[in-house]
Scaffold this motif. Structure first.
Motif, PDB file in Angstrom:
ATOM      1  N   ALA A  68       0.826  -1.210   0.000  1.00  0.00           N
ATOM      2  CA  ALA A  68       0.000   0.000   0.000  1.00  0.00           C
ATOM      3  C   ALA A  68       0.860   1.259   0.000  1.00  0.00           C
ATOM      4  CB  ALA A  68      -0.942  -0.001   1.200  1.00  0.00           C
ATOM      5  N   GLY A  69       1.934   1.274   0.787  1.00  0.00           N
ATOM      6  CA  GLY A  69       2.832   2.424   0.831  1.00  0.00           C
ATOM      7  C   GLY A  69       3.532   2.663  -0.491  1.00  0.00           C
ATOM      8  N   VAL A  70       3.995   1.584  -1.107  1.00  0.00           N
ATOM      9  CA  VAL A  70       4.677   1.704  -2.402  1.00  0.00           C
ATOM     10  C   VAL A  70       3.676   2.119  -3.477  1.00  0.00           C
ATOM     11  CG1 VAL A  70       5.960   0.439  -4.173  1.00  0.00           C
ATOM     12  CG2 VAL A  70       6.490   0.074  -1.760  1.00  0.00           C
ATOM     13  N   ARG A  77       2.335   7.329 -11.611  1.00  0.00           N
ATOM     14  CA  ARG A  77       3.694   7.211 -12.134  1.00  0.00           C
ATOM     15  C   ARG A  77       3.725   6.041 -13.110  1.00  0.00           C
ATOM     16  NH1 ARG A  77       6.154  11.007 -12.684  1.00  0.00           N
ATOM     17  NH2 ARG A  77       8.084   9.867 -12.863  1.00  0.00           N
ATOM     18  N   PRO A  78       4.681   6.020 -14.034  1.00  0.00           N
ATOM     19  CA  PRO A  78       4.742   4.918 -15.012  1.00  0.00           C
ATOM     20  C   PRO A  78       5.369   3.651 -14.413  1.00  0.00           C
ATOM     21  CG  PRO A  78       6.529   6.462 -15.409  1.00  0.00           C
ATOM     22  CD  PRO A  78       5.684   7.052 -14.308  1.00  0.00           C
ATOM     23  N   VAL A  79       4.743   3.172 -13.340  1.00  0.00           N
ATOM     24  CA  VAL A  79       5.227   1.969 -12.657  1.00  0.00           C
ATOM     25  C   VAL A  79       4.071   0.972 -12.639  1.00  0.00           C
ATOM     26  CG1 VAL A  79       6.131   1.034 -10.498  1.00  0.00           C
ATOM     27  CG2 VAL A  79       6.782   3.335 -11.209  1.00  0.00           C
ATOM     28  N   SER A  80       4.322  -0.231 -13.156  1.00  0.00           N
ATOM     29  CA  SER A  80       3.253  -1.232 -13.236  1.00  0.00           C
ATOM     30  C   SER A  80       3.085  -1.960 -11.896  1.00  0.00           C
ATOM     31  CB  SER A  80       3.585  -2.257 -14.329  1.00  0.00           C
ATOM     32  OG  SER A  80       4.682  -3.050 -13.935  1.00  0.00           O
ATOM     33  N   LYS A 115      15.302   0.396  -3.245  1.00  0.00           N
ATOM     34  CA  LYS A 115      14.695  -0.210  -4.440  1.00  0.00           C
ATOM     35  C   LYS A 115      13.909   0.835  -5.243  1.00  0.00           C
ATOM     36  CE  LYS A 115      15.935  -4.437  -3.419  1.00  0.00           C
ATOM     37  NZ  LYS A 115      17.015  -5.064  -4.147  1.00  0.00           N
ATOM     38  N   LEU A 116      13.163   1.700  -4.537  1.00  0.00           N
ATOM     39  CA  LEU A 116      12.379   2.729  -5.225  1.00  0.00           C
ATOM     40  C   LEU A 116      13.255   3.727  -5.955  1.00  0.00           C
ATOM     41  CD1 LEU A 116       9.448   3.585  -2.789  1.00  0.00           C
ATOM     42  CD2 LEU A 116       9.250   2.855  -5.173  1.00  0.00           C
ATOM     43  N   LYS A 117      14.421   4.025  -5.387  1.00  0.00           N
ATOM     44  CA  LYS A 117      15.318   5.009  -6.004  1.00  0.00           C
ATOM     45  C   LYS A 117      15.692   4.577  -7.417  1.00  0.00           C
ATOM     46  CE  LYS A 117      18.491   7.112  -3.472  1.00  0.00           C
ATOM     47  NZ  LYS A 117      19.727   7.391  -2.724  1.00  0.00           N
ATOM     48  N   SER A 118      15.951   3.284  -7.600  1.00  0.00           N
ATOM     49  CA  SER A 118      16.334   2.812  -8.934  1.00  0.00           C
ATOM     50  C   SER A 118      15.114   2.578  -9.832  1.00  0.00           C
ATOM     51  CB  SER A 118      17.156   1.525  -8.831  1.00  0.00           C
ATOM     52  OG  SER A 118      16.409   0.521  -8.187  1.00  0.00           O
ATOM     53  N   LEU A 119      13.929   2.452  -9.232  1.00  0.00           N
ATOM     54  CA  LEU A 119      12.721   2.212 -10.024  1.00  0.00           C
ATOM     55  C   LEU A 119      12.130   3.511 -10.567  1.00  0.00           C
ATOM     56  CD1 LEU A 119      10.622   0.069 -10.955  1.00  0.00           C
ATOM     57  CD2 LEU A 119       9.383   0.559  -8.842  1.00  0.00           C
TER      58      LEU A 119
END
Length: 149
Positions: A68-70, A77-80, A115-119
């Protein structure tokens, strides 16, 4: 394995196969004494992971809270969803490789932020702003400078 019918201690496995969820094994057994057949299921016993919160309260690990946080950080955002699931899987694997029974929420938060930084940089800053509880624009700008470097 003790026979459930006659309580004799000698039983044999005549068939084994994984259950549909692949997290357990179904075994067909026969008793050497009475000849009756029965089925058992084997599953790996796992110890629940405990998260130590910032206020030192302890609660059991809940994957849905991390997702939920992520998901909130990645909103518009363009994140699937697949990428989010893989990110959470990677963090869970790292946590389980630590082989700890208790882990602080700070460790989990740092793993997620790395992990989010690189995503996605925007999702990273959004997550960091909530996680690190930015109080003013200066702390926000400091985090942005780290991302830009």
């Amino acid at each position: 394995m003790k026979c459930p019918f006659c309580s004799h201690e000698n039983t044999r496995v005549i068939d084994s196969r994984p259950v549909e969820d692949h997290n357990s094994i179904r075994r067909r057994r026969v008793c050497d004494e009475c000849g009756k057949r029965f089925t058992t299921y084997e599953k790996v016993e796992t110890i629940p992971l405990i998260i130590i919160k910032k206020d030192n309260n302890r609660e059991t690990y809940d994957r849905s809270k991390i997702e939920a946080g992520v998901l909130r950080a990645c909103h518009k955002r363009p994140v699937s969803v697949q990428q989010i699931t893989e990110l959470v899987d990677q963090v869970e694997n790292e946590i389980s490789n630590m082989e700890e029974k208790e882990i602080s929420s700070q460790v989990v938060g740092e793993l997620l932020m790395n992990k989010l930084k690189s995503l996605d940089a925007v999702a990273y800053v959004r997550f960091a702003s909530v996680y690190r509880e930015f109080k003013d624009i200066n702390t926000f700008m400091d985090e942005l400078k780290k991302v830009l470097e």
